[in-house]
Design a protein around this motif. Structure first.
Motif, short mmCIF file in Angstrom:
data_model
loop_
_atom_site.label_atom_id
_atom_site.label_comp_id
_atom_site.label_asym_id
_atom_site.label_seq_id
_atom_site.Cartn_x
_atom_site.Cartn_y
_atom_site.Cartn_z
N ASN A 40 -10.81 -6.17 9.74
CA ASN A 40 -11.15 -7.33 8.79
C ASN A 40 -12.91 -7.66 8.24
O ASN A 40 -13.18 -8.14 9.38
N LEU A 41 -13.38 -7.46 7.39
CA LEU A 41 -14.72 -7.40 7.24
C LEU A 41 -14.87 -8.76 6.61
O LEU A 41 -14.32 -9.09 5.66
N VAL A 47 -9.86 -3.53 5.91
CA VAL A 47 -10.23 -2.13 5.36
C VAL A 47 -8.93 -1.45 4.83
O VAL A 47 -7.79 -1.55 5.41
N PRO A 48 -8.90 -1.13 3.54
CA PRO A 48 -7.82 -0.34 3.10
C PRO A 48 -7.35 0.96 3.95
O PRO A 48 -8.19 1.57 4.58
N PRO A 49 -5.88 1.19 3.77
CA PRO A 49 -5.44 2.28 4.75
C PRO A 49 -6.36 3.49 4.68
O PRO A 49 -6.33 3.99 5.82
N ARG A 50 -6.47 4.14 3.64
CA ARG A 50 -7.17 5.57 3.68
C ARG A 50 -8.50 5.50 4.31
O ARG A 50 -8.91 6.12 5.13
N ASP A 51 -9.34 4.45 4.00
CA ASP A 51 -10.56 3.89 4.73
C ASP A 51 -10.51 3.74 6.04
O ASP A 51 -11.20 4.53 6.79
N GLY A 93 -0.35 -0.54 1.74
CA GLY A 93 -0.88 -0.08 0.70
C GLY A 93 -1.70 -0.72 -0.15
O GLY A 93 -2.02 -1.91 0.01
N MET A 94 -2.15 -0.19 -1.39
CA MET A 94 -3.06 -1.05 -2.15
C MET A 94 -2.37 -1.20 -3.60
O MET A 94 -1.75 -0.31 -4.05
N VAL A 95 -2.61 -2.36 -4.23
CA VAL A 95 -2.17 -2.62 -5.53
C VAL A 95 -3.47 -3.11 -6.12
O VAL A 95 -3.99 -4.20 -5.80
N LYS A 97 -7.13 -3.80 -6.04
CA LYS A 97 -7.85 -3.86 -4.82
C LYS A 97 -7.19 -4.74 -3.70
O LYS A 97 -7.99 -5.32 -2.79
N LYS A 98 -6.12 -5.22 -3.82
CA LYS A 98 -5.09 -6.28 -3.13
C LYS A 98 -4.21 -5.37 -2.13
O LYS A 98 -3.66 -4.35 -2.57
N LEU A 99 -4.43 -5.43 -0.96
CA LEU A 99 -3.78 -4.91 0.50
C LEU A 99 -2.57 -5.71 0.45
O LEU A 99 -2.55 -6.87 0.45
N TRP A 100 -1.25 -4.82 0.53
CA TRP A 100 -0.06 -5.43 1.17
C TRP A 100 0.33 -4.46 2.20
O TRP A 100 0.03 -3.64 2.73
N MET A 101 1.26 -5.29 3.00
CA MET A 101 1.78 -5.00 4.52
C MET A 101 3.47 -5.29 4.22
O MET A 101 3.79 -6.44 3.96
N ALA A 102 3.99 -4.33 5.34
CA ALA A 102 5.35 -4.68 5.42
C ALA A 102 5.79 -4.12 6.58
O ALA A 102 5.44 -2.82 6.97
N LYS A 103 6.71 -4.81 7.46
CA LYS A 103 7.17 -4.23 9.00
C LYS A 103 8.49 -3.76 8.63
O LYS A 103 9.41 -4.33 7.93
N VAL A 104 8.82 -2.75 9.33
CA VAL A 104 10.28 -2.22 9.23
C VAL A 104 10.33 -1.68 10.94
O VAL A 104 9.52 -0.89 11.14
#
Length: 135
Positions: A40-41, A47-51, A93-95, A97-104
């Motif tokens: 987290n900057l 930092v987005p996933p691909r970056d 993932g990104m929507v 410029k917004k980052l989302w996360m989910a655990k499975v």
């Protein structure tokens, strides 16, 4: 690096584990390691996933097991452990410029946690938390 210009504070998130670690419990005799999983900057956010993969992929980080849509088929494949996982995944993932996360979690890992939870209160709390994250 231009990516970090103007950043005066960075928070890194790591998992601390050994070969016998499970659900927050660590064998005191195991050699432990740190796995970097998020950065987290200050004032820019995570930092987005691909970056993240491009910048930090040379370090110990979780493997990328899938790139594509986060859909029911992918979730089922994780639960059925089609990716040969120890525990599960944190999808990101990104929507815009917004980052989302989910655990499975995999069904196997959750079953192992259920067994441990039947014997130990600490694991019962962990089970409740993990089941709540599964939706």
């Amino acid at each position: 690096d231009k990516y970090f210009r103007g950043i005066d504070n960075i928070v890194v998130f790591c998992e601390y584990l050994g070969p016998n670690s499970f659900a927050g419990w660590h064998d005191p005799t195991d050699k432990k390691e740190m796995i970097l999983f998020d950065v987290n900057l200050n004032r820019k956010g995570f930092v987005p996933p691909r970056d993240f993969v491009n910048i930090f992929g040379h370090l110990k980080t979780p493997a990328v097991v899938y790139e594509g849509n986060f859909n029911d088929e992918f979730v089922l494949n994780v639960k059925e452990n089609k990716f040969n996982l120890n525990e599960g995944i944190v999808a990101k993932g990104m929507v815009g410029k917004k980052l989302w996360m989910a655990k499975v979690k995999t069904k196997d890992w959750l079953m192992k946690l259920r067994i441990r939870a039947s014997e130990d209160a600490e694991f019962r709390n962990n089970l409740c938390e993990n089941l709540g994250e599964q939706g």
